[in-house]
Design an enzyme around this catalytic site. Sequence first.
Site, PDB file in Angstrom:
ATOM      1  N   ARG A  51     -27.424 -13.949 -11.778  1.00 49.93           N
ATOM      2  CA  ARG A  51     -28.000 -15.267 -12.058  1.00 49.93           C
ATOM      3  C   ARG A  51     -28.499 -15.411 -13.481  1.00 49.93           C
ATOM      4  O   ARG A  51     -28.494 -16.476 -14.042  1.00 49.93           O
ATOM      5  CB  ARG A  51     -29.191 -15.470 -11.115  1.00 49.93           C
ATOM      6  CG  ARG A  51     -28.806 -16.269  -9.902  1.00 49.93           C
ATOM      7  CD  ARG A  51     -29.994 -16.786  -9.220  1.00 49.93           C
ATOM      8  NE  ARG A  51     -31.064 -15.800  -9.228  1.00 49.93           N
ATOM      9  CZ  ARG A  51     -32.016 -15.747  -8.314  1.00 49.93           C
ATOM     10  NH1 ARG A  51     -32.028 -16.599  -7.339  1.00 49.93           N
ATOM     11  NH2 ARG A  51     -32.972 -14.843  -8.377  1.00 49.93           N
ATOM     12  N   LYS A 182     -20.187  12.550  -2.360  1.00 55.49           N
ATOM     13  CA  LYS A 182     -20.866  13.715  -2.934  1.00 55.49           C
ATOM     14  C   LYS A 182     -19.965  14.940  -2.848  1.00 55.49           C
ATOM     15  O   LYS A 182     -19.287  15.154  -1.851  1.00 55.49           O
ATOM     16  CB  LYS A 182     -22.191  13.976  -2.193  1.00 55.49           C
ATOM     17  CG  LYS A 182     -23.251  12.918  -2.523  1.00 55.49           C
ATOM     18  CD  LYS A 182     -24.585  13.297  -1.934  1.00 55.49           C
ATOM     19  CE  LYS A 182     -25.597  12.170  -2.089  1.00 55.49           C
ATOM     20  NZ  LYS A 182     -26.350  12.202  -3.337  1.00 55.49           N
ATOM     21  N   ASP A 235     -31.911   2.665   6.875  1.00 58.35           N
ATOM     22  CA  ASP A 235     -31.627   2.972   5.471  1.00 58.35           C
ATOM     23  C   ASP A 235     -30.844   4.275   5.322  1.00 58.35           C
ATOM     24  O   ASP A 235     -29.983   4.389   4.454  1.00 58.35           O
ATOM     25  CB  ASP A 235     -32.962   3.060   4.707  1.00 58.35           C
ATOM     26  CG  ASP A 235     -32.771   3.264   3.211  1.00 58.35           C
ATOM     27  OD1 ASP A 235     -32.004   2.494   2.614  1.00 58.35           O
ATOM     28  OD2 ASP A 235     -33.400   4.187   2.644  1.00 58.35           O
ATOM     29  N   HIS A 240     -25.722   7.374   6.038  1.00 61.94           N
ATOM     30  CA  HIS A 240     -25.540   8.699   5.436  1.00 61.94           C
ATOM     31  C   HIS A 240     -25.605   9.838   6.464  1.00 61.94           C
ATOM     32  O   HIS A 240     -24.746  10.712   6.498  1.00 61.94           O
ATOM     33  CB  HIS A 240     -26.618   8.972   4.384  1.00 61.94           C
ATOM     34  CG  HIS A 240     -26.742   7.907   3.337  1.00 61.94           C
ATOM     35  ND1 HIS A 240     -25.659   7.223   2.836  1.00 61.94           N
ATOM     36  CD2 HIS A 240     -27.823   7.410   2.683  1.00 61.94           C
ATOM     37  CE1 HIS A 240     -26.078   6.358   1.923  1.00 61.94           C
ATOM     38  NE2 HIS A 240     -27.382   6.446   1.818  1.00 61.94           N
ATOM     39  N   LYS A 339     -39.292   9.876   3.324  1.00 64.98           N
ATOM     40  CA  LYS A 339     -39.771   9.698   1.947  1.00 64.98           C
ATOM     41  C   LYS A 339     -41.106  10.425   1.839  1.00 64.98           C
ATOM     42  O   LYS A 339     -41.807  10.615   2.830  1.00 64.98           O
ATOM     43  CB  LYS A 339     -39.969   8.218   1.651  1.00 64.98           C
ATOM     44  CG  LYS A 339     -38.699   7.398   1.878  1.00 64.98           C
ATOM     45  CD  LYS A 339     -38.271   6.684   0.624  1.00 64.98           C
ATOM     46  CE  LYS A 339     -37.010   5.883   0.827  1.00 64.98           C
ATOM     47  NZ  LYS A 339     -35.893   6.313  -0.019  1.00 64.98           N
TER      48      LYS A 339
HETATM   49  C1  BG6 Z   1     -29.866   5.165  -0.440  1.00 65.69           C
HETATM   50  C2  BG6 Z   1     -31.123   4.721   0.237  1.00 65.69           C
HETATM   51  O1  BG6 Z   1     -28.745   4.748   0.279  1.00 65.69           O
HETATM   52  O2  BG6 Z   1     -29.853   6.567  -0.549  1.00 65.69           O
HETATM   53  C3  BG6 Z   1     -32.347   5.213  -0.515  1.00 65.69           C
HETATM   54  O3  BG6 Z   1     -31.150   3.316   0.316  1.00 65.69           O
HETATM   55  C4  BG6 Z   1     -32.283   6.698  -0.738  1.00 65.69           C
HETATM   56  O4  BG6 Z   1     -33.545   4.868   0.163  1.00 65.69           O
HETATM   57  C5  BG6 Z   1     -30.925   7.087  -1.324  1.00 65.69           C
HETATM   58  O5  BG6 Z   1     -33.315   7.076  -1.609  1.00 65.69           O
HETATM   59  C6  BG6 Z   1     -30.765   8.601  -1.376  1.00 65.69           C
HETATM   60  O6  BG6 Z   1     -29.612   8.890  -2.105  1.00 65.69           O
HETATM   61  P1  BG6 Z   1     -29.481  10.260  -2.881  1.00 65.69           P
HETATM   62  O7  BG6 Z   1     -28.085  10.244  -3.419  1.00 65.69           O
HETATM   63  O8  BG6 Z   1     -30.544  10.263  -3.944  1.00 65.69           O
HETATM   64  O9  BG6 Z   1     -29.715  11.319  -1.871  1.00 65.69           O
END
Ligand code: BG6
Length: 490
Positions: A51, A182, A235, A240, A339
Amino acid sequence: MAPGPVKVEPFDLVVFGGTGDLAFRKLYPALLHREMGDQFSEPTRIIGASRRPLDRDAFQASVKEAVAKSLPQPPDADRLERFLNRLDYVAVDVGAEKGWEALKAKLGPDDRTRAYYLATGPDLFVPVAKHLGSEGLATPRSRIIVEKPIGRDGAGAAAINNAIGAVFPETAIFRIDHYLGKESVQNLMALRFANTLLEPIWNNAHIDHVQITVAETLGVEQRGPYYEQAGALRDMVQNHMLQLLCLVAMEPPFSLQADSLRDEKLKVLKSLVPINADNAAASTVRGQYRAGFSEGGAAASYLQDIGKEASDTETFVALRIGVANWRWAGVPFYLRTGKRLPERFSEISVSFRPVPHAIFESDSKGIPANRLIIRVQPDEGIKLWLMIKEPGPGAMRLQHVPLDMSFAKTFHKPTADAYERLLMDAIRGNPALFMRRDEVEAAWRFIDPIRDAWSRSNEPPRPYAAGSWGPAAAIALIERDGRTWNEEHE
Ligand code: BG6
């Protein structure tokens, strides 16, 4: 000498959310590294779209500043210049429906590969996709790349998938889960399917349990509004961590071809034993960090970080998951992520069964079981913990020691960021490391009942101090089964 990276055909990459955090922190540095690797062909363009009114020079200057940290020492000035010259910018306001003509004019004729990267909040996925369709920008050689999270639940994901699917064919939709890019996650496949050693013992006859940990020291930083809506389950686990579980648990695919791989992952997702109101209390723990200490200093609580007085959003999750098939029946997969934990590390730990009979002085229960650790980050590598005899005369004293392969020490080169590989794969049109629609939706089918059970229980997340390993209940979750979280992860 090993061959270098293969060049990609010229392309235009349009980054929606082009002045956002993801673009500056991950995408532009990754693209710059590919430039340093001479992977682009001419003419290739990278067009930021967002934007903010910004001219090309100002955009180039802000990207230059953002990527400075990732430059080699001494900086390779020619390549940096070449990279900056590829950058262009167009102001597009999706809500106000402004800027599409300018974008169209900038892109010009439909004669080459285009990739639209949606580095935006998920609420913009559908409007951007619709506009790309209605403006005639979804050309036959276009692809669309979307970040997670795809939706907030299964129904939301299906709605997004339908809307994007109405404009782009599934083969042109690249759903990113950056964990799949990764290096060590790739290596998990090499380890399992390029060696004969593991496959015969990769099952419930020999494996006792699997642990997957993704621990972060950071709090929610600037992402409070997003995180408050998401929580750790959406998240990190929905994408993941379930993807990591799939790669550990899947059957050997018949090839590395994208659908062969994704079919096998999908079967795992469908085999997960449901967690719902009946078993959530015994199989899940959720937590939220309070004030404490982290990264050498005092750390605020989650509520302070998001500036609210109350919240039920979890910043920590531990799960005990069963995989109901012949290979894995009876082998629990313990997952935990959070976290503000004491260390940043991600690893997969596969614990084998204990020796069946004791011939040493200590009884067999005293002999730690073999463990295979796949270290995802940092210090990517593989460790196999074995028992050996301590050298020296006298009694037979046993020690648990690792066969240790650090990728950095073995290959003497830093590992590439996941986004480098994934961006190039999307440009080439190789979807193997991206999530197919049915995988995303199957993952939500596992996650949604957990959320439902939590909201019905009316119990808030359990508190844990920033800098601790999460709520005590997460330790109890695994210890109830007579096991412990792996602590040998240095
Ligand atoms: C992201 C999440 O997908 O992955 C984040 O939204 C998280 O909250 C991150 O911190 C972690 O990724 P990495 O590659 O630092 O392990």
